[in-house]
Design an enzyme around this catalytic site. Structure first.
Site: not given
Ligand SMILES: *Cc1c(COP(=O)(O)O)cnc(C)c1O
Length: 379
Positions: A42, A271
């Site tokens: 994702k 800045y």
């Molecule tokens: C993002 C997510 C993961 C992955 O989590 P990590 O800690 O990055 O391994 C797994 N399960 C769900 C439901 C998530 O939203």
């Protein structure tokens, strides 16, 4: 399409696919034979580039992916990713037709979501995994609501391929948190057992993401959902990581020096004039800024970058597209030299930069900007 010479003109991400492959092998070492890795790609694969990462993972045998949104899933499918793609989050009812069209798998958020699907006109059954809430209290039908959960399994519009939940403190070593995680595991196991005892087919079951996998390693469900650790970094310096596998960062962040100049005592930089020279100094401008995802709030926090095997501190405020570094102690710094802002060394690790900006690696990585090209590191 950008000219190849422009790919490394300003600021870019370098992806080490060999490290990704090694990380997968390393993680597999601690999994039971029946447990498969579901690769979480994702948010553009945590900033690494979703297509680049998913294609490589598929090449090395990964068959299951997870994304957050239907659009992320469609992008993978349109680009020829063949594996299973689970959408972890909510999809609008109007868009569920795309879940079917692109052969994706939808998470059933809760009982109400399932009920609303009952009245939709869909071309075929909706492939899905059922989410159980075991105490995170985000999405998922509550584990105590066995009657409602059962009704989800009876929904004729669904083709149920899996059932899962999510842990919320599996990265903590605090006794209370460990107790809570154990309680979540117990709630999940009991819920699955009751469903099976009542004759429901729960499909593939999964509970752990990265820290659940390394810290609660005795569990052996059908999948582990691997995100941050697959990319070879810890969420934070403080993360409880019992197994401490030999994982290597997949991503480096690089930019170029665009200007070198001398400044003198009492001259200011950038800045707000927050940095004032105490002596004569040699400084350089670097072509990367907060619009590229390097947080502005790491300004004046002693952040180091790497130039020609030396470390140089970032000085003054980070701008939208540029920042300044002190290169007084580095010989022969020239325009065009490469600066590494995030890399494998501890001093410039994602965890270090994230810590200095008051966040976790996951956030820092997933916010790395759209202007950055993603380039595969040559072997
Ligand atoms: C993002 C997510 C993961 C992955 O989590 P990590 O800690 O990055 O391994 C797994 N399960 C769900 C439901 C998530 O939203």
């Amino acid at each position: 399409m950008k000219n190849i010479s422009l790919l490394k003109d300003r600021a870019w991400i370098e992806i080490d696919l060999r490290n990704l492959e090694d990380n997968i092998q390393e993680i597999k070492k601690i999994l039971s034979k029946k447990t498969k890795i579901m690769a979480v790609v994702k948010a553009n694969a945590y900033g690494h580039g979703d297509l680049l990462i998913a294609k490589e993972l598929e090449r090395i045998g990964i068959e299951d992916f997870a994304v957050a949104t239907v659009e992320e899933g469609i992008k993978l499918r349109k680009n020829n990713i063949k594996g299973n793609i689970l959408i972890l989050g909510f999809t609008n009812f109007e868009d569920l037709k795309y879940v079917i069209e692109y052969d994706l798998i939808q998470t059933i958020i809760d009982y109400n979501y399932s009920e609303k699907i009952k009245v939709l006109e869909l071309k075929s059954k909706l492939k899905c995994h059922i989410k159980i809430d075991t105490g995170m209290n985000r999405i998922g039908e509550k584990y105590e609501e066995l009657e409602k959960i059962s009704k989800i399994y009876e929904n004729k519009k669904l083709n149920i391929l899996g059932t899962f939940s999510h842990l919320c403190v599996s990265d903590s070593s605090v006794a209370e948190d460990i107790e809570f995680t154990k309680e979540q595991i117990k709630r999940f196991d009991e819920c699955i057992k009751k469903l099976k005892d009542n004759g429901y087919d729960t499909g593939k079951i999964h509970l752990q993401s990265s820290y659940g996998t390394v810290n609660y390693n005795n569990l052996c469900y059908d999948y582990v959902r691997m995100g941050i650790l697959m990319y070879g970094v810890d969420s934070s310096i403080e993360s409880y990581n019992l197994k401490r596998l030999n994982l290597k960062p997949v991503l480096s962040l690089k930019a170029r020096i665009t200007s070198v100049k001398k400044i003198y005592k009492n001259d200011s930089v950038s800045y707000g004039r927050t940095y004032i020279a105490k002596n004569k100094q040699k400084i350089a401008s670097v072509s990367i800024g907060y619009a590229d995802g390097l947080p502005r709030n790491v300004s004046n926090k002693g952040l180091l970058v790497k130039v020609k095997d030396n470390y140089a501190p970032v000085i003054g405020r980070i701008c939208m597209d540029q920042l300044s570094i002190d290169v007084s102690n580095i010989k022969e710094v020239e325009v065009g030299d490469i600066v590494t802002l995030i890399g494998i060394e501890k001093e410039i690790s994602v965890e270090e930069v994230a810590s200095k900006s008051g966040t976790i690696s996951n956030e820092l990585l997933s916010r790395l900007g759209y202007r950055l090209n993603r380039i595969i590191k040559e072997k």
